[in-house]
Design an enzyme around this catalytic site. Structure first.
Site, PDB file in Angstrom:
ATOM      1  N   SER A 250      63.028  29.835  39.574  1.00  0.00           N
ATOM      2  CA  SER A 250      63.631  30.088  40.883  1.00  0.00           C
ATOM      3  C   SER A 250      63.930  31.584  41.048  1.00  0.00           C
ATOM      4  O   SER A 250      63.023  32.403  40.943  1.00  0.00           O
ATOM      5  CB  SER A 250      64.873  29.201  41.043  1.00  0.00           C
ATOM      6  OG  SER A 250      65.304  29.188  42.377  1.00  0.00           O
TER       7      SER A 250
ATOM      8  N   ASP B 213      59.803  20.484  46.668  1.00  0.00           N
ATOM      9  CA  ASP B 213      60.938  21.386  46.428  1.00  0.00           C
ATOM     10  C   ASP B 213      61.707  21.620  47.731  1.00  0.00           C
ATOM     11  O   ASP B 213      61.167  22.177  48.680  1.00  0.00           O
ATOM     12  CB  ASP B 213      60.403  22.723  45.876  1.00  0.00           C
ATOM     13  CG  ASP B 213      61.500  23.609  45.323  1.00  0.00           C
ATOM     14  OD1 ASP B 213      62.625  23.567  45.850  1.00  0.00           O
ATOM     15  OD2 ASP B 213      61.219  24.368  44.371  1.00  0.00           O
TER      16      ASP B 213
ATOM     17  N   HIS C 183      63.239  20.773  43.051  1.00  0.00           N
ATOM     18  CA  HIS C 183      63.561  22.101  42.514  1.00  0.00           C
ATOM     19  C   HIS C 183      64.047  21.951  41.077  1.00  0.00           C
ATOM     20  O   HIS C 183      65.226  22.107  40.774  1.00  0.00           O
ATOM     21  CB  HIS C 183      64.611  22.784  43.394  1.00  0.00           C
ATOM     22  CG  HIS C 183      64.712  24.259  43.152  1.00  0.00           C
ATOM     23  ND1 HIS C 183      63.668  25.129  43.380  1.00  0.00           N
ATOM     24  CD2 HIS C 183      65.732  25.024  42.692  1.00  0.00           C
ATOM     25  CE1 HIS C 183      64.046  26.363  43.079  1.00  0.00           C
ATOM     26  NE2 HIS C 183      65.296  26.325  42.648  1.00  0.00           N
TER      27      HIS C 183
END
Length: 219
Positions: free
Chosen positions: A113, A166, A198
């Site tokens: 991320s 996601d 995610h």
């Protein structure tokens, strides 16, 4: 960097290093054991913890964050000074490993991320040749400054992984990032994980293990 990084020592003669950067609000402990589980025995793992700063996206609350996130819009404002400062911290970690005797091409950097975003940016703005980049569920920060901002690592192997469900960093961001990267990077492998949000999966970790073993072979 705030707290000391989490370090998992190599279990054989140390000849390679993986530096892995966590996502927003996490710490180095969040990924250390998962990365340690996929690395060859001669590889040291370094998982630093981001400094605790106010994050605009989270109503100004303080949490571990590599740089400020102002929006989750692809064309939104970005924290340019923060991104550049964070990449300097990553470069310092790389240089410390080189000083300790590990050649730059035996160093892989990666992240998840926000950490993956920083890993991509740090790789392209680093002048030395790295072994590889693992970019999970992320994007390329300050992408409008590329390819002009590139100082190196155009040929470095990059594995970019993204879940197609996601909700935080949209899959289309991953796809857009991959197509950007392929314009100026010759070695990008974009992998899609069906039904993944995610987070990470065993399949993804297995792909990362294969990647690390390939780019950091035994000496």
């Amino acid at each position: 960097m705030s707290a000391s990084p989490v370090i998992v020592a190599a279990t054989a003669k140390h000849t390679a290093t993986v530096i892995f950067l966590h996502g927003l609000g996490d710490t180095g402990h969040g990924w250390a054991s998962a990365i340690a589980a996929i690395r060859p025995a001669y590889t040291k793992v370094i998982c630093p913890t981001a400094p605790t700063i106010k994050v605009t996206l989270n109503s100004g609350l303080k949490m571990p964050s590599w740089f400020d996130l102002k929006s989750l819009d692809a064309s939104g404002e970005e924290d340019e000074p923060g991104i550049k400062k964070a990449s300097e911290s990553v470069h310092a970690l790389i240089n410390a490993e080189i000083s300790a005797g590990v050649p730059s091409e035996r160093i892989v950097i990666g992240g998840f991320s926000q950490g993956g975003a920083l890993a991509l940016y740090s790789a392209f703005t680093y002048p030395g040749q790295l072994g590889g980049v693992m970019a999970l569920s992320c994007w390329l920060p300050l992408h409008k400054q590329f390819p002009g901002a590139i100082k190196g690592n155009r040929e470095t192997p990059i594995i970019q992984c993204h879940g197609d469900c996601d909700p935080l960093v949209p899959y289309k961001w991953g796809q857009m990032t991959a197509s950007y990267l392929k314009q100026y990077s010759s070695n990008v492998d974009f992998k899609t994980y069906r039904g993944l949000g995610h987070s990470s999966t065993d399949e993804e970790m297995s792909d990362l293990k294969t990647f690390v073993e390939k780019v950091l072979p035994p000496q």
